[in-house]
Design a protein around this motif. Structure first.
Motif, PDB file in Angstrom:
ATOM      1  N   GLN A  70       0.814  -1.217   0.000  1.00  0.00           N
ATOM      2  CA  GLN A  70       0.000   0.000   0.000  1.00  0.00           C
ATOM      3  C   GLN A  70       0.848   1.267   0.000  1.00  0.00           C
ATOM      4  OE1 GLN A  70      -2.566  -0.386   3.326  1.00  0.00           O
ATOM      5  NE2 GLN A  70      -4.347  -0.719   2.034  1.00  0.00           N
ATOM      6  N   ARG A  74       1.756   4.387  -2.795  1.00  0.00           N
ATOM      7  CA  ARG A  74       1.587   5.824  -2.533  1.00  0.00           C
ATOM      8  C   ARG A  74       2.614   6.298  -1.522  1.00  0.00           C
ATOM      9  NH1 ARG A  74      -4.128   7.611  -0.852  1.00  0.00           N
ATOM     10  NH2 ARG A  74      -3.017   9.589  -0.770  1.00  0.00           N
ATOM     11  N   ASP A 132      -4.650   2.859   3.553  1.00  0.00           N
ATOM     12  CA  ASP A 132      -5.774   3.686   3.121  1.00  0.00           C
ATOM     13  C   ASP A 132      -6.581   4.218   4.289  1.00  0.00           C
ATOM     14  OD1 ASP A 132      -5.084   3.291   0.606  1.00  0.00           O
ATOM     15  OD2 ASP A 132      -6.575   1.754   0.149  1.00  0.00           O
ATOM     16  N   ASN A 133      -6.697   3.383   5.311  1.00  0.00           N
ATOM     17  CA  ASN A 133      -7.575   3.755   6.409  1.00  0.00           C
ATOM     18  C   ASN A 133      -7.169   5.034   7.116  1.00  0.00           C
ATOM     19  OD1 ASN A 133      -9.276   1.690   6.052  1.00  0.00           O
ATOM     20  ND2 ASN A 133      -8.299   0.331   7.514  1.00  0.00           N
ATOM     21  N   ILE A 135      -6.635   7.874   6.186  1.00  0.00           N
ATOM     22  CA  ILE A 135      -7.365   9.074   5.770  1.00  0.00           C
ATOM     23  C   ILE A 135      -8.838   8.784   5.504  1.00  0.00           C
ATOM     24  CG2 ILE A 135      -5.479  10.538   4.933  1.00  0.00           C
ATOM     25  CD1 ILE A 135      -6.087   9.309   2.136  1.00  0.00           C
ATOM     26  N   THR A 136      -9.312   7.599   5.876  1.00  0.00           N
ATOM     27  CA  THR A 136     -10.703   7.297   5.569  1.00  0.00           C
ATOM     28  C   THR A 136     -11.526   6.902   6.794  1.00  0.00           C
ATOM     29  OG1 THR A 136     -10.097   5.042   5.044  1.00  0.00           O
ATOM     30  CG2 THR A 136     -10.255   6.565   3.195  1.00  0.00           C
TER      31      THR A 136
ATOM     32  N   LEU B 116     -17.514   2.417  10.179  1.00  0.00           N
ATOM     33  CA  LEU B 116     -16.483   3.136  10.936  1.00  0.00           C
ATOM     34  C   LEU B 116     -15.399   3.679  10.026  1.00  0.00           C
ATOM     35  CD1 LEU B 116     -16.060   0.993  14.159  1.00  0.00           C
ATOM     36  CD2 LEU B 116     -17.481   2.962  13.757  1.00  0.00           C
ATOM     37  N   THR B 117     -15.275   3.066   8.848  1.00  0.00           N
ATOM     38  CA  THR B 117     -14.353   3.629   7.869  1.00  0.00           C
ATOM     39  C   THR B 117     -15.150   3.931   6.601  1.00  0.00           C
ATOM     40  OG1 THR B 117     -13.779   1.418   7.106  1.00  0.00           O
ATOM     41  CG2 THR B 117     -12.317   2.407   8.710  1.00  0.00           C
ATOM     42  N   VAL B 118     -14.697   4.947   5.891  1.00  0.00           N
ATOM     43  CA  VAL B 118     -15.388   5.301   4.654  1.00  0.00           C
ATOM     44  C   VAL B 118     -15.075   4.219   3.630  1.00  0.00           C
ATOM     45  CG1 VAL B 118     -15.601   7.021   2.828  1.00  0.00           C
ATOM     46  CG2 VAL B 118     -15.217   7.734   5.178  1.00  0.00           C
ATOM     47  N   LYS B 120     -13.938   2.251   0.702  1.00  0.00           N
ATOM     48  CA  LYS B 120     -13.169   2.461  -0.531  1.00  0.00           C
ATOM     49  C   LYS B 120     -13.472   1.311  -1.473  1.00  0.00           C
ATOM     50  CE  LYS B 120     -10.058   5.868   0.100  1.00  0.00           C
ATOM     51  NZ  LYS B 120      -8.956   6.542  -0.535  1.00  0.00           N
ATOM     52  N   LYS B 160      -7.548  -9.185  -0.536  1.00  0.00           N
ATOM     53  CA  LYS B 160      -7.421  -8.001  -1.386  1.00  0.00           C
ATOM     54  C   LYS B 160      -6.524  -8.332  -2.576  1.00  0.00           C
ATOM     55  CE  LYS B 160      -8.122  -3.500   0.604  1.00  0.00           C
ATOM     56  NZ  LYS B 160      -7.503  -2.350   1.223  1.00  0.00           N
TER      57      LYS B 160
END
Lengths: 311, 161
Positions: A70, A74, A132-133, A135-136, B116-118, B120, B160
Protein backbone atom coordinates in the motif's frame (compact mmCIF):
# COMPACT_ATOMS: atom_id res chain seq x y z
CA UNK A 1 -14.19 22.26 22.72
CA UNK A 2 -16.18 19.08 22.89
CA UNK A 3 -16.69 17.41 26.22
CA UNK A 4 -14.36 14.52 26.95
CA UNK A 5 -15.55 11.24 25.50
CA UNK A 6 -16.00 8.52 28.12
CA UNK A 7 -15.20 4.97 27.07
CA UNK A 8 -17.44 2.00 27.71
CA UNK A 9 -16.55 -0.26 30.62
CA UNK A 10 -15.46 -3.14 28.35
CA UNK A 11 -13.11 -0.97 26.31
CA UNK A 12 -11.62 0.67 29.40
CA UNK A 13 -11.13 -2.71 31.08
CA UNK A 14 -9.44 -4.16 28.01
CA UNK A 15 -7.02 -1.22 27.87
CA UNK A 16 -6.41 -1.41 31.63
CA UNK A 17 -5.40 -5.07 31.32
CA UNK A 18 -2.91 -4.25 28.60
CA UNK A 19 -1.36 -1.38 30.60
CA UNK A 20 -1.17 -3.62 33.69
CA UNK A 21 0.78 -6.16 31.68
CA UNK A 22 3.28 -3.48 30.63
CA UNK A 23 3.69 -2.18 34.18
CA UNK A 24 4.18 -5.71 35.50
CA UNK A 25 6.75 -6.26 32.76
CA UNK A 26 8.62 -3.23 34.09
CA UNK A 27 8.44 -4.57 37.67
CA UNK A 28 5.76 -2.08 38.78
CA UNK A 29 8.08 0.96 38.70
CA UNK A 30 8.02 3.97 41.01
CA UNK A 31 6.86 7.29 39.50
CA UNK A 32 7.86 9.03 37.33
CA UNK A 33 7.62 6.37 34.63
CA UNK A 34 10.57 6.24 32.24
CA UNK A 35 9.15 6.00 28.72
CA UNK A 36 12.49 4.75 27.38
CA UNK A 37 11.96 1.62 29.52
CA UNK A 38 8.48 1.16 28.04
CA UNK A 39 9.89 1.48 24.53
CA UNK A 40 12.56 -1.07 25.26
CA UNK A 41 10.03 -3.52 26.69
CA UNK A 42 7.68 -3.12 23.74
CA UNK A 43 10.54 -3.03 21.21
CA UNK A 44 9.33 0.33 19.95
CA UNK A 45 11.50 2.79 18.11
CA UNK A 46 11.18 6.57 18.49
CA UNK A 47 12.18 9.26 16.04
CA UNK A 48 11.51 12.96 15.65
CA UNK A 49 10.42 14.77 12.57
CA UNK A 50 10.27 18.43 11.68
CA UNK A 51 7.88 19.93 9.18
CA UNK A 52 10.78 21.60 7.37
CA UNK A 53 13.00 18.50 7.48
CA UNK A 54 11.13 15.44 6.27
CA UNK A 55 14.24 13.22 6.20
CA UNK A 56 13.03 10.98 9.05
CA UNK A 57 9.69 10.49 7.34
CA UNK A 58 11.42 9.80 4.04
CA UNK A 59 13.62 7.24 5.71
CA UNK A 60 10.60 5.57 7.31
CA UNK A 61 8.81 5.52 3.99
CA UNK A 62 11.76 3.97 2.24
CA UNK A 63 11.71 1.14 4.78
CA UNK A 64 7.97 0.65 4.60
CA UNK A 65 8.19 0.45 0.83
CA UNK A 66 9.94 -2.85 1.24
CA UNK A 67 7.35 -4.27 3.60
CA UNK A 68 4.01 -2.82 2.57
CA UNK A 69 2.51 -2.72 -0.89
CA UNK A 70 0.00 0.00 0.00
CA UNK A 71 2.67 2.49 0.97
CA UNK A 72 4.81 1.42 -1.95
CA UNK A 73 2.00 2.45 -4.25
CA UNK A 74 1.59 5.82 -2.53
CA UNK A 75 4.93 6.82 -1.02
CA UNK A 76 3.68 10.29 -0.09
CA UNK A 77 0.90 8.88 2.07
CA UNK A 78 2.58 9.63 5.40
CA UNK A 79 3.52 13.19 4.52
CA UNK A 80 0.01 13.82 3.19
CA UNK A 81 -1.52 12.43 6.36
CA UNK A 82 0.74 14.47 8.61
CA UNK A 83 -0.02 17.66 6.72
CA UNK A 84 -3.72 16.99 6.47
CA UNK A 85 -4.25 16.40 10.16
CA UNK A 86 -1.41 18.58 11.52
CA UNK A 87 -0.37 15.46 13.42
CA UNK A 88 1.79 16.03 16.46
CA UNK A 89 2.82 12.41 16.55
CA UNK A 90 2.33 9.28 14.53
CA UNK A 91 2.59 5.56 15.13
CA UNK A 92 3.63 3.24 12.33
CA UNK A 93 2.70 -0.34 13.24
CA UNK A 94 4.78 -2.11 10.59
CA UNK A 95 7.98 -0.54 11.85
CA UNK A 96 6.81 -0.33 15.46
CA UNK A 97 8.00 3.24 15.18
CA UNK A 98 6.73 6.40 16.87
CA UNK A 99 7.31 9.70 15.11
CA UNK A 100 7.10 12.87 17.18
CA UNK A 101 6.93 16.48 16.04
CA UNK A 102 10.23 17.96 17.21
CA UNK A 103 8.92 21.52 17.07
CA UNK A 104 6.64 20.98 20.07
CA UNK A 105 7.85 21.87 23.57
CA UNK A 106 9.65 18.94 25.21
CA UNK A 107 7.09 18.71 28.00
CA UNK A 108 4.45 17.77 25.43
CA UNK A 109 6.58 15.00 23.92
CA UNK A 110 5.90 12.84 26.94
CA UNK A 111 2.15 12.85 26.48
CA UNK A 112 2.35 12.50 22.69
CA UNK A 113 4.75 9.58 23.00
CA UNK A 114 2.55 7.83 25.59
CA UNK A 115 -0.47 8.44 23.32
CA UNK A 116 1.30 6.71 20.42
CA UNK A 117 2.43 3.89 22.74
CA UNK A 118 -1.29 3.61 23.56
CA UNK A 119 -2.09 3.09 19.87
CA UNK A 120 0.62 0.42 19.69
CA UNK A 121 -0.89 -1.46 22.64
CA UNK A 122 -4.48 -1.48 21.37
CA UNK A 123 -4.77 -4.21 18.72
CA UNK A 124 -7.95 -2.90 17.09
CA UNK A 125 -6.08 0.28 16.17
CA UNK A 126 -3.66 -1.58 13.91
CA UNK A 127 -6.19 -1.77 11.10
CA UNK A 128 -6.61 1.99 11.22
CA UNK A 129 -3.12 3.36 11.67
CA UNK A 130 -1.64 2.81 8.26
CA UNK A 131 -2.55 2.43 4.64
CA UNK A 132 -5.77 3.69 3.12
CA UNK A 133 -7.58 3.75 6.41
CA UNK A 134 -5.45 6.54 7.81
CA UNK A 135 -7.37 9.07 5.77
CA UNK A 136 -10.70 7.30 5.57
CA UNK A 137 -11.79 6.84 9.17
CA UNK A 138 -15.25 8.12 9.92
CA UNK A 139 -15.29 11.11 12.26
CA UNK A 140 -16.92 9.10 15.02
CA UNK A 141 -14.41 6.27 14.75
CA UNK A 142 -11.48 8.68 14.68
CA UNK A 143 -12.71 10.36 17.84
CA UNK A 144 -13.04 7.00 19.52
CA UNK A 145 -9.59 5.69 18.75
CA UNK A 146 -8.02 8.99 19.78
CA UNK A 147 -9.94 8.91 23.07
CA UNK A 148 -8.80 5.32 23.61
CA UNK A 149 -5.15 6.20 22.96
CA UNK A 150 -5.47 9.14 25.35
CA UNK A 151 -7.00 6.90 27.97
CA UNK A 152 -4.15 4.41 27.55
CA UNK A 153 -1.61 7.25 27.82
CA UNK A 154 -3.24 8.44 31.04
CA UNK A 155 -3.24 4.96 32.55
CA UNK A 156 0.39 4.42 31.58
CA UNK A 157 1.87 7.76 32.65
CA UNK A 158 -0.04 7.71 35.92
CA UNK A 159 0.81 4.07 36.68
CA UNK A 160 -2.78 2.84 36.96
CA UNK A 161 -3.68 2.01 40.56
CA UNK A 162 -0.69 3.89 41.93
CA UNK A 163 -2.27 7.21 40.92
CA UNK A 164 -5.69 6.04 42.03
CA UNK A 165 -4.31 5.32 45.50
CA UNK A 166 -2.47 8.62 45.79
CA UNK A 167 -5.26 10.73 44.28
CA UNK A 168 -7.92 9.26 46.54
CA UNK A 169 -5.86 9.87 49.67
CA UNK A 170 -5.55 13.65 49.20
CA UNK A 171 -8.00 16.54 49.33
CA UNK A 172 -9.47 17.33 45.90
CA UNK A 173 -7.76 20.70 45.49
CA UNK A 174 -5.46 22.40 42.99
CA UNK A 175 -2.65 22.16 45.58
CA UNK A 176 -2.96 18.38 45.67
CA UNK A 177 -2.93 18.26 41.87
CA UNK A 178 0.23 20.36 41.88
CA UNK A 179 1.93 17.94 44.28
CA UNK A 180 0.86 14.90 42.22
CA UNK A 181 2.11 16.61 39.07
CA UNK A 182 5.60 16.81 40.59
CA UNK A 183 5.57 13.18 41.77
CA UNK A 184 4.40 11.65 38.48
CA UNK A 185 6.42 13.98 36.24
CA UNK A 186 3.60 14.80 33.83
CA UNK A 187 2.22 18.20 32.87
CA UNK A 188 -0.16 19.88 35.28
CA UNK A 189 -2.91 19.83 32.64
CA UNK A 190 -2.72 16.07 32.16
CA UNK A 191 -2.57 15.63 35.95
CA UNK A 192 -5.75 17.69 36.32
CA UNK A 193 -7.41 15.59 33.63
CA UNK A 194 -6.40 12.28 35.21
CA UNK A 195 -7.31 13.47 38.72
CA UNK A 196 -10.86 14.39 37.69
CA UNK A 197 -11.46 11.10 35.88
CA UNK A 198 -9.97 9.05 38.73
CA UNK A 199 -11.47 10.71 41.78
CA UNK A 200 -14.72 11.62 40.06
CA UNK A 201 -16.18 8.17 39.44
CA UNK A 202 -18.70 8.66 42.25
CA UNK A 203 -18.08 12.32 43.11
CA UNK A 204 -19.14 14.94 40.53
CA UNK A 205 -16.04 16.96 39.60
CA UNK A 206 -15.51 19.29 36.67
CA UNK A 207 -12.39 20.89 35.25
CA UNK A 208 -11.68 23.60 32.71
CA UNK A 209 -8.47 24.43 30.90
CA UNK A 210 -8.82 27.89 29.41
CA UNK A 211 -7.17 31.23 28.74
CA UNK A 212 -7.00 33.63 31.69
CA UNK A 213 -10.70 34.03 32.65
CA UNK A 214 -10.42 37.67 33.74
CA UNK A 215 -11.87 39.94 31.08
CA UNK A 216 -8.81 42.21 31.07
CA UNK A 217 -6.40 39.33 30.58
CA UNK A 218 -8.05 37.40 27.79
CA UNK A 219 -6.01 37.25 24.56
CA UNK A 220 -7.27 38.78 21.32
CA UNK A 221 -7.84 35.30 19.92
CA UNK A 222 -10.28 34.46 22.74
CA UNK A 223 -13.47 32.92 21.35
CA UNK A 224 -16.43 33.59 23.62
CA UNK A 225 -18.45 30.73 22.12
CA UNK A 226 -15.66 28.23 22.74
CA UNK A 227 -13.87 29.46 25.85
CA UNK A 228 -12.45 26.07 26.95
CA UNK A 229 -9.49 24.24 25.48
CA UNK A 230 -10.67 21.31 27.59
CA UNK A 231 -13.93 20.79 29.41
CA UNK A 232 -13.29 17.80 31.65
CA UNK A 233 -16.21 16.06 33.28
CA UNK A 234 -15.82 13.26 35.78
CA UNK A 235 -18.05 10.23 35.08
CA UNK A 236 -20.37 11.21 37.97
CA UNK A 237 -20.54 14.82 36.75
CA UNK A 238 -21.31 13.74 33.15
CA UNK A 239 -24.14 11.58 34.43
CA UNK A 240 -25.87 14.22 36.56
CA UNK A 241 -24.91 17.59 35.07
CA UNK A 242 -24.93 16.84 31.33
CA UNK A 243 -26.93 19.95 30.43
CA UNK A 244 -24.37 22.46 31.69
CA UNK A 245 -22.51 24.14 28.86
CA UNK A 246 -18.88 25.22 28.87
CA UNK A 247 -19.88 28.85 28.31
CA UNK A 248 -22.17 28.87 31.36
CA UNK A 249 -19.43 27.44 33.54
CA UNK A 250 -16.77 29.74 32.14
CA UNK A 251 -19.01 32.74 32.87
CA UNK A 252 -19.40 31.66 36.50
CA UNK A 253 -15.64 31.09 36.84
CA UNK A 254 -14.85 34.54 35.35
CA UNK A 255 -17.07 35.98 38.07
CA UNK A 256 -14.67 35.11 40.89
CA UNK A 257 -11.27 35.20 39.13
CA UNK A 258 -8.90 38.10 39.84
CA UNK A 259 -6.56 39.63 37.27
CA UNK A 260 -3.32 38.29 38.80
CA UNK A 261 -0.56 37.44 36.31
CA UNK A 262 -0.01 33.98 37.76
CA UNK A 263 -0.74 31.65 40.67
CA UNK A 264 -4.12 31.34 42.35
CA UNK A 265 -6.80 33.49 40.68
CA UNK A 266 -9.48 32.83 43.26
CA UNK A 267 -11.89 30.44 44.91
CA UNK A 268 -15.66 30.47 45.28
CA UNK A 269 -18.70 28.38 46.09
CA UNK A 270 -21.00 28.07 43.07
CA UNK A 271 -24.50 26.62 42.80
CA UNK A 272 -25.02 24.41 39.74
CA UNK A 273 -28.30 22.94 38.47
CA UNK A 274 -28.37 19.21 37.79
CA UNK A 275 -30.31 17.63 34.90
CA UNK A 276 -33.47 17.49 37.04
CA UNK A 277 -33.26 21.16 37.90
CA UNK A 278 -32.14 20.61 41.52
CA UNK A 279 -29.42 22.88 42.86
CA UNK A 280 -26.05 21.70 44.21
CA UNK A 281 -23.16 23.49 45.84
CA UNK A 282 -19.63 23.13 44.39
CA UNK A 283 -16.29 24.57 45.50
CA UNK A 284 -14.43 26.07 42.57
CA UNK A 285 -10.83 27.30 42.39
CA UNK A 286 -8.67 28.52 39.53
CA UNK A 287 -4.91 28.57 39.07
CA UNK A 288 -2.97 30.29 36.28
CA UNK A 289 0.42 28.88 35.31
CA UNK A 290 1.05 31.75 32.85
CA UNK A 291 0.00 29.54 29.88
CA UNK A 292 -3.24 27.93 30.96
CA UNK A 293 -5.85 28.65 33.59
CA UNK A 294 -6.78 25.45 35.38
CA UNK A 295 -10.12 25.33 37.12
CA UNK A 296 -11.33 22.59 39.45
CA UNK A 297 -14.94 22.36 40.65
CA UNK A 298 -15.73 19.77 43.32
CA UNK A 299 -19.19 18.75 44.54
CA UNK A 300 -20.09 19.67 48.14
CA UNK A 301 -23.74 18.92 48.86
CA UNK A 302 -27.30 19.46 47.59
CA UNK A 303 -28.61 22.94 48.20
CA UNK A 304 -31.55 22.88 50.58
CA UNK A 305 -34.64 24.67 49.36
CA UNK A 306 -36.34 27.14 51.62
CA UNK A 307 -40.09 26.88 51.26
CA UNK A 308 -42.14 29.69 52.70
CA UNK A 309 -45.32 28.53 54.40
CA UNK A 310 -48.04 31.05 55.00
CA UNK A 311 -48.82 31.25 58.74
CA UNK B 1 -24.32 41.19 -13.66
CA UNK B 2 -26.65 39.78 -16.31
CA UNK B 3 -28.43 36.59 -15.40
CA UNK B 4 -28.92 34.47 -18.47
CA UNK B 5 -31.75 31.95 -18.16
CA UNK B 6 -31.54 29.76 -21.21
CA UNK B 7 -34.23 27.45 -22.57
CA UNK B 8 -31.92 24.45 -21.94
CA UNK B 9 -31.48 25.43 -18.32
CA UNK B 10 -35.24 25.77 -17.81
CA UNK B 11 -35.85 22.34 -19.36
CA UNK B 12 -33.14 20.74 -17.25
CA UNK B 13 -34.55 22.27 -14.06
CA UNK B 14 -38.09 21.23 -15.00
CA UNK B 15 -36.86 17.69 -15.50
CA UNK B 16 -35.15 17.69 -12.11
CA UNK B 17 -38.30 18.94 -10.43
CA UNK B 18 -40.38 16.22 -12.09
CA UNK B 19 -43.59 15.81 -10.10
CA UNK B 20 -42.37 17.47 -6.90
CA UNK B 21 -44.48 20.13 -5.27
CA UNK B 22 -43.35 23.60 -6.13
CA UNK B 23 -43.05 25.80 -3.09
CA UNK B 24 -42.00 29.26 -2.12
CA UNK B 25 -40.70 30.74 1.11
CA UNK B 26 -39.46 28.31 3.72
CA UNK B 27 -40.12 25.18 1.70
CA UNK B 28 -38.49 26.58 -1.40
CA UNK B 29 -35.19 26.58 0.46
CA UNK B 30 -35.62 22.89 1.00
CA UNK B 31 -35.48 22.28 -2.70
CA UNK B 32 -35.16 18.92 -4.38
CA UNK B 33 -31.73 19.96 -5.57
CA UNK B 34 -30.42 19.67 -2.02
CA UNK B 35 -31.39 16.07 -1.85
CA UNK B 36 -29.71 15.23 -5.13
CA UNK B 37 -26.33 14.60 -3.55
CA UNK B 38 -26.53 12.96 -0.16
CA UNK B 39 -24.11 14.33 2.43
CA UNK B 40 -21.01 12.28 3.24
CA UNK B 41 -22.48 11.55 6.69
CA UNK B 42 -25.53 9.93 5.11
CA UNK B 43 -23.23 7.79 3.03
CA UNK B 44 -21.44 6.72 6.15
CA UNK B 45 -24.58 5.76 7.99
CA UNK B 46 -26.01 3.45 5.37
CA UNK B 47 -23.80 0.39 5.72
CA UNK B 48 -24.71 -0.18 9.39
CA UNK B 49 -28.00 -1.68 8.19
CA UNK B 50 -25.99 -4.55 6.79
CA UNK B 51 -23.83 -4.71 9.90
CA UNK B 52 -26.87 -4.95 12.13
CA UNK B 53 -28.33 -7.80 10.05
CA UNK B 54 -24.94 -9.48 9.75
CA UNK B 55 -24.45 -9.67 13.52
CA UNK B 56 -27.99 -10.89 14.10
CA UNK B 57 -27.82 -13.60 11.44
CA UNK B 58 -24.31 -14.75 12.38
CA UNK B 59 -25.44 -15.04 16.00
CA UNK B 60 -28.48 -17.08 15.04
CA UNK B 61 -26.39 -19.17 12.67
CA UNK B 62 -24.18 -20.03 15.64
CA UNK B 63 -27.28 -20.77 17.69
CA UNK B 64 -26.44 -18.13 20.30
CA UNK B 65 -28.52 -15.83 22.44
CA UNK B 66 -27.46 -12.18 22.61
CA UNK B 67 -26.26 -12.79 26.14
CA UNK B 68 -24.10 -15.77 25.14
CA UNK B 69 -22.57 -13.97 22.15
CA UNK B 70 -21.73 -10.98 24.36
CA UNK B 71 -20.05 -13.34 26.79
CA UNK B 72 -18.17 -15.41 24.20
CA UNK B 73 -17.02 -12.45 22.11
CA UNK B 74 -16.32 -10.38 25.25
CA UNK B 75 -18.45 -7.40 24.22
CA UNK B 76 -20.92 -5.28 26.12
CA UNK B 77 -24.39 -6.86 26.08
CA UNK B 78 -26.20 -3.50 25.95
CA UNK B 79 -24.13 -2.51 22.92
CA UNK B 80 -24.91 -5.78 21.18
CA UNK B 81 -28.63 -5.12 21.66
CA UNK B 82 -28.14 -1.61 20.18
CA UNK B 83 -26.25 -3.03 17.20
CA UNK B 84 -28.96 -5.54 16.38
CA UNK B 85 -31.94 -3.26 16.97
CA UNK B 86 -30.76 0.16 15.83
CA UNK B 87 -29.44 0.24 12.29
CA UNK B 88 -28.15 3.80 12.82
CA UNK B 89 -26.07 2.86 15.84
CA UNK B 90 -22.32 3.37 15.45
CA UNK B 91 -20.54 0.53 17.21
CA UNK B 92 -17.32 0.97 19.19
CA UNK B 93 -14.16 0.06 17.24
CA UNK B 94 -13.27 -2.58 19.84
CA UNK B 95 -16.66 -4.25 19.51
CA UNK B 96 -16.28 -4.62 15.74
CA UNK B 97 -12.78 -6.01 16.27
CA UNK B 98 -14.03 -8.56 18.80
CA UNK B 99 -16.96 -9.63 16.60
CA UNK B 100 -14.73 -9.96 13.52
CA UNK B 101 -12.36 -12.19 15.49
CA UNK B 102 -15.23 -14.21 16.89
CA UNK B 103 -16.93 -14.75 13.53
CA UNK B 104 -13.56 -15.10 11.78
CA UNK B 105 -14.08 -12.47 9.12
CA UNK B 106 -11.47 -9.84 8.13
CA UNK B 107 -11.49 -6.97 10.61
CA UNK B 108 -10.76 -4.20 8.11
CA UNK B 109 -13.70 -5.18 5.94
CA UNK B 110 -16.09 -5.50 8.85
CA UNK B 111 -15.07 -1.98 9.93
CA UNK B 112 -16.28 -0.78 6.53
CA UNK B 113 -19.54 -2.66 6.83
CA UNK B 114 -20.00 -1.18 10.33
CA UNK B 115 -19.57 2.32 8.88
CA UNK B 116 -16.48 3.14 10.94
CA UNK B 117 -14.35 3.63 7.87
CA UNK B 118 -15.39 5.30 4.65
CA UNK B 119 -15.85 2.51 2.11
CA UNK B 120 -13.17 2.46 -0.53
CA UNK B 121 -14.04 -1.02 -1.66
CA UNK B 122 -17.44 -0.29 -3.17
CA UNK B 123 -17.98 -3.95 -4.05
CA UNK B 124 -18.22 -4.85 -0.36
CA UNK B 125 -20.77 -2.14 0.22
CA UNK B 126 -22.80 -3.19 -2.79
CA UNK B 127 -22.70 -6.73 -1.53
CA UNK B 128 -23.62 -5.48 1.95
CA UNK B 129 -26.77 -3.85 0.58
CA UNK B 130 -27.69 -6.94 -1.39
CA UNK B 131 -27.18 -8.98 1.75
CA UNK B 132 -29.28 -6.59 3.85
CA UNK B 133 -32.03 -6.68 1.24
CA UNK B 134 -32.11 -10.46 1.14
CA UNK B 135 -31.98 -11.05 4.88
CA UNK B 136 -35.09 -10.60 6.97
CA UNK B 137 -34.62 -11.10 10.68
CA UNK B 138 -37.05 -13.86 11.62
CA UNK B 139 -36.88 -16.65 14.20
CA UNK B 140 -34.99 -19.34 12.31
CA UNK B 141 -32.62 -18.97 9.39
CA UNK B 142 -34.33 -19.73 6.12
CA UNK B 143 -32.31 -21.37 3.33
CA UNK B 144 -32.30 -17.98 1.53
CA UNK B 145 -31.00 -16.20 4.60
CA UNK B 146 -28.33 -18.80 5.12
CA UNK B 147 -27.28 -18.46 1.47
CA UNK B 148 -27.20 -14.66 1.74
CA UNK B 149 -25.09 -14.86 4.86
CA UNK B 150 -22.69 -17.36 3.33
CA UNK B 151 -22.26 -15.28 0.18
CA UNK B 152 -21.61 -12.17 2.23
CA UNK B 153 -19.07 -13.87 4.47
CA UNK B 154 -17.35 -15.24 1.36
CA UNK B 155 -17.07 -11.72 -0.11
CA UNK B 156 -15.79 -10.36 3.20
CA UNK B 157 -13.19 -13.10 3.41
CA UNK B 158 -11.76 -12.60 -0.07
CA UNK B 159 -8.15 -11.47 -0.08
CA UNK B 160 -7.42 -8.00 -1.39
CA UNK B 161 -6.02 -8.22 -4.93
Amino acid sequence: MAKNLLLTAKTAQDINNRIDRVLRGLGNPEPPLRLEDVRELLKLDRAFYKADDPSVIQETISRIRIATIQVYQRPTLLIEAIQKFSLKALYIPDRKRILLDASLPEKKHRWNEAHEIGHSLIPWHDEMMLGDNIITLSHNCHEHIEAEANYAAGQLLFLRDRFLMEACSVEPTINSINRLHNIFGNTISTTLYRFIETVGVELPIVGLITDHPHIMRRPETFDYDKPCRHFIQSPAFAKRFSKLSETELFDSVSGYCGSQRGGSLGKAELILDDDNGSQHRFIFETFFNTYDALTLGVYCHPESRIIAIAG
Amino acid sequence: MKIDVTREWCLRMAQLEADSDIGVGRYALNSIFDSETPSPMENLEEPTIAFSRFVRLMRRNHGLTVEKLAEDADVDIAELVEIEDDTRYKPQPRTVYQLANYFQVPRGKLLQVAGLTVPKDSRIIEEAFRFAARSEPVAALSPEERAALETFVAVLSEQKP
